[in-house]
Design a protein around this motif. Structure first.
Motif, PDB file in Angstrom:
ATOM      1  N   UNK A 170       0.787  -1.225   0.000  1.00  0.00           N
ATOM      2  CA  UNK A 170       0.000   0.000   0.000  1.00  0.00           C
ATOM      3  C   UNK A 170       0.816   1.270   0.000  1.00  0.00           C
ATOM      4  N   UNK A 171       0.880   1.942   1.144  1.00  0.00           N
ATOM      5  CA  UNK A 171       1.497   3.255   1.214  1.00  0.00           C
ATOM      6  C   UNK A 171       2.605   3.297   2.262  1.00  0.00           C
ATOM      7  N   UNK A 172       3.470   4.276   2.121  1.00  0.00           N
ATOM      8  CA  UNK A 172       4.578   4.487   3.043  1.00  0.00           C
ATOM      9  C   UNK A 172       4.485   5.916   3.560  1.00  0.00           C
TER      10      UNK A 172
ATOM     11  N   UNK B 120      10.857   8.326   3.765  1.00  0.00           N
ATOM     12  CA  UNK B 120      11.467   8.631   2.472  1.00  0.00           C
ATOM     13  C   UNK B 120      12.524   9.723   2.632  1.00  0.00           C
ATOM     14  N   UNK B 121      13.699   9.478   2.098  1.00  0.00           N
ATOM     15  CA  UNK B 121      14.770  10.484   2.163  1.00  0.00           C
ATOM     16  C   UNK B 121      14.420  11.657   1.249  1.00  0.00           C
ATOM     17  N   UNK B 122      14.462  12.886   1.774  1.00  0.00           N
ATOM     18  CA  UNK B 122      14.130  14.039   0.941  1.00  0.00           C
ATOM     19  C   UNK B 122      15.166  14.339  -0.147  1.00  0.00           C
TER      20      UNK B 122
ATOM     21  N   UNK C  71      13.130   4.979   0.026  1.00  0.00           N
ATOM     22  CA  UNK C  71      12.948   4.496   1.381  1.00  0.00           C
ATOM     23  C   UNK C  71      14.298   4.460   2.090  1.00  0.00           C
ATOM     24  N   UNK C  72      14.368   5.010   3.289  1.00  0.00           N
ATOM     25  CA  UNK C  72      15.629   5.037   4.021  1.00  0.00           C
ATOM     26  C   UNK C  72      15.932   3.670   4.632  1.00  0.00           C
TER      27      UNK C  72
ATOM     28  N   UNK D 121      17.780  11.989   6.993  1.00  0.00           N
ATOM     29  CA  UNK D 121      18.190  11.695   5.626  1.00  0.00           C
ATOM     30  C   UNK D 121      18.810  10.309   5.595  1.00  0.00           C
ATOM     31  N   UNK D 122      18.835   9.690   4.431  1.00  0.00           N
ATOM     32  CA  UNK D 122      19.588   8.459   4.248  1.00  0.00           C
ATOM     33  C   UNK D 122      21.074   8.811   4.323  1.00  0.00           C
TER      34      UNK D 122
END
Length: 101
Positions: free
Chosen positions: A31-33, A38-40, A45-46, A58-59
């Protein structure tokens, strides 16, 4: 905010933070995260989230790469007094827990 996301496989790990596909965890998401996962910078996905002095996560690989050419916050554009990064264990645990079946 929630973002649509299907599966993050190990092949995506290089984009997510400079890790090799062999060392990256496999996280299957339905579905959704949540956008906090999420890294900007890299918009993935981090896997190894860190907190910067701007207070944003951030990652690790993405922010380290950013710091090679900038001493400003990627989110605010303001100068940072240090490039100190602190592991965000809580966020990492939340991302891993979310990916568990």
């Amino acid at each position: 905010y929630l973002l649509p996301f299907k599966t993050v496989a190990s092949e995506s790990a290089t984009v997510l933070g400079g890790t090799t596909p062999e060392s990256a965890p496999q996280i299957a998401l339905q579905g959704t995260v949540h956008d906090a996962f999420i890294c900007p910078i890299g918009l993935g996905l981090m896997v190894d989230p860190v907190v910067c002095l701007d207070g944003h996560s951030y990652e690790r690989g993405n922010i380290e790469h950013w710091f090679e050419t900038s001493d400003r916050s990627p989110k605010t554009g303001l100068p940072l007094s240090s490039k100190l990064l602190i592991a965000n264990h809580s966020l990492r645990a939340a991302i891993q827990q979310y990916g568990q079946p």
